[in-house]
Design a protein around this motif. Structure first.
Motif, short mmCIF file in Angstrom:
data_model
loop_
_atom_site.label_atom_id
_atom_site.label_comp_id
_atom_site.label_asym_id
_atom_site.label_seq_id
_atom_site.Cartn_x
_atom_site.Cartn_y
_atom_site.Cartn_z
N TRP A 38 28.60 -50.77 -113.33
CA TRP A 38 28.13 -49.58 -112.11
C TRP A 38 29.05 -49.02 -110.87
CZ3 TRP A 38 22.80 -47.68 -112.70
CH2 TRP A 38 22.35 -48.95 -114.07
N VAL B 65 30.00 -60.44 -117.27
CA VAL B 65 29.70 -60.16 -115.66
C VAL B 65 29.82 -60.80 -114.69
CG1 VAL B 65 27.17 -60.15 -114.53
CG2 VAL B 65 27.33 -59.71 -116.46
N GLN B 66 30.05 -61.90 -114.93
CA GLN B 66 30.73 -63.39 -113.99
C GLN B 66 32.40 -62.96 -113.50
OE1 GLN B 66 30.91 -67.22 -115.00
NE2 GLN B 66 31.12 -67.50 -112.96
N HIS C 219 32.33 -59.64 -111.69
CA HIS C 219 32.26 -59.60 -110.04
C HIS C 219 33.17 -60.64 -109.02
CE1 HIS C 219 27.58 -60.26 -110.37
NE2 HIS C 219 28.05 -58.59 -111.27
N GLY D 76 35.19 -58.02 -108.17
CA GLY D 76 34.84 -56.81 -107.61
C GLY D 76 33.50 -56.05 -108.40
N LEU D 77 33.76 -55.84 -109.98
CA LEU D 77 33.09 -54.45 -109.65
C LEU D 77 31.63 -54.83 -109.55
CD1 LEU D 77 35.58 -53.50 -110.45
CD2 LEU D 77 35.33 -53.08 -112.61
N ASN D 78 30.42 -53.58 -109.74
CA ASN D 78 29.27 -53.09 -109.45
C ASN D 78 29.33 -53.54 -110.84
OD1 ASN D 78 27.21 -54.36 -107.67
ND2 ASN D 78 27.78 -51.86 -106.46
N ALA D 79 28.20 -54.85 -111.69
CA ALA D 79 28.04 -55.10 -113.54
C ALA D 79 27.15 -55.76 -113.03
CB ALA D 79 29.08 -55.45 -113.94
N THR D 80 26.24 -55.62 -114.14
CA THR D 80 25.32 -55.82 -114.42
C THR D 80 24.68 -56.40 -116.12
OG1 THR D 80 23.64 -54.36 -114.83
CG2 THR D 80 24.16 -55.48 -112.89
N MET D 81 24.26 -57.03 -117.05
CA MET D 81 23.79 -57.15 -117.52
C MET D 81 22.40 -56.75 -118.40
SD MET D 81 23.86 -61.40 -118.08
CE MET D 81 23.07 -61.34 -120.24
#
Lengths: 97, 192
Positions: A29, A81-82, A85, A88-93
């Motif tokens: 994101w 995703v881990q 993070h 420091g990036l905004n990431a989701t699964m």
């Protein structure tokens, strides 16, 4: 686009089975903090993307607000995703389309 | 004033002066403290099943509490929009993520004991991650939520005109952003 001439005849149980196997997607994101140079480098170094591909995906995140960076098994995407993070990036699964 | 990072025959080099190093090291300390406070919540009760005690894994019934501080939440975000999936991911990975972040922040603190930094690619990447974590926390404290907020903060560049704590924090944020941007340029150069 290919035009469909007939509806496929598929049993509903089969559909359920297939939906459980849908691949997971890693979504990154946009945010107003991470530098473009940083995001581009993360895509290059972590995923091994070419500079062109990394730049293209970074710009997609920047302009569209998000981007599916890759898809795969639940385990693979969980670990992506881990790692995101960790950077420091905004990431989701998310599963499926 | 700091000197831009460059990629050269000795590796990736850059210079930060004494006052800048002191300031950034203090920020690294603040982040380590925030993360370690959260890590203390991970301790399992003493009477737990020895198998869990041995592996350090959290049982399914013991989800971690939500993070109240938005800056800490920015360092350890949810992995999914789905609350159940996010809680599970947090239970399984958060302790590990905290340990990795703290490790990189401590390494970065040590690096800032000298003016001139000479880094290989991997060390430079870890240093970039530590600097970026500081930026994320400062950005949350400065309430940078949009590109407009970001542009507002970016205007604060002249130390002699700084009057408020927020302006001072903006100045520090801009310094670290500049250092990080030059470091990314050097890393890209080293990669190609």
């Amino acid at each position: 686009m290919v035009a469909m001439t007939a509806m496929p005849d598929v049993l509903s149980e089969f559909e359920t089975l297939v939906s459980q196997d849908k691949p997971w997607r890693l979504v990154v994101w946009n945010d107003p903090v991470n530098l473009m140079s940083y995001v581009s480098y993360v895509f290059r170094s972590y995923f091994g993307f070419s500079p062109e591909k990394a730049e293209k995906l970074m710009l997609q995140v920047h302009h569209d607000g998000f981007c599916t960076v890759r898809s795969g098994s639940r385990e693979a995407i969980e670990s992506d995703v881990q790692a995101m993070h960790g950077f420091g990036l905004n990431a989701t699964m998310t599963q499926g389309a | 004033m700091a000197k831009a990072f460059k990629n050269g025959s000795k590796g990736i080099t850059g210079t930060l002066h004494s006052a800048e190093r002191k300031l950034i090291r203090e920020l690294f300390s603040d982040l380590i403290e925030m993360l370690e406070e959260r890590a203390r919540l991970h301790q399992l009760p003493e009477d737990i099943d020895p198998l869990y005690a041995l592996t350090g894994m959290r049982p399914e019934s013991m989800d971690l509490p939500p993070i109240a501080d938005p800056a800490l939440a920015r360092l350890l975000p949810d992995a999914s929009d789905d609350a159940v999936a996010a809680a599970e991911h947090r239970r399984l990975t958060e302790a590990d993520s905290i340990a990795q972040k703290v490790g990189r922040l401590r390494e970065a603190q040590l690096l800032l004991e000298t003016d001139r930094l000479v880094l290989d690619k991997d060390a430079a990447t870890r240093f970039a991650q530590a600097l970026n974590d500081v930026r994320l926390v400062l950005a949350e404290r400065l309430q940078i939520r949009s590109e407009e907020d970001s542009a507002r903060v970016a205007e604060v560049l002249d130390a002699s005109e700084v009057e408020t704590p927020e302006e001072y924090m903006s100045l520090v944020y801009n310094l670290i952003s500049w250092v990080l941007d030059t470091l990314m340029g050097a890393l890209m150069d080293a990669e190609s």
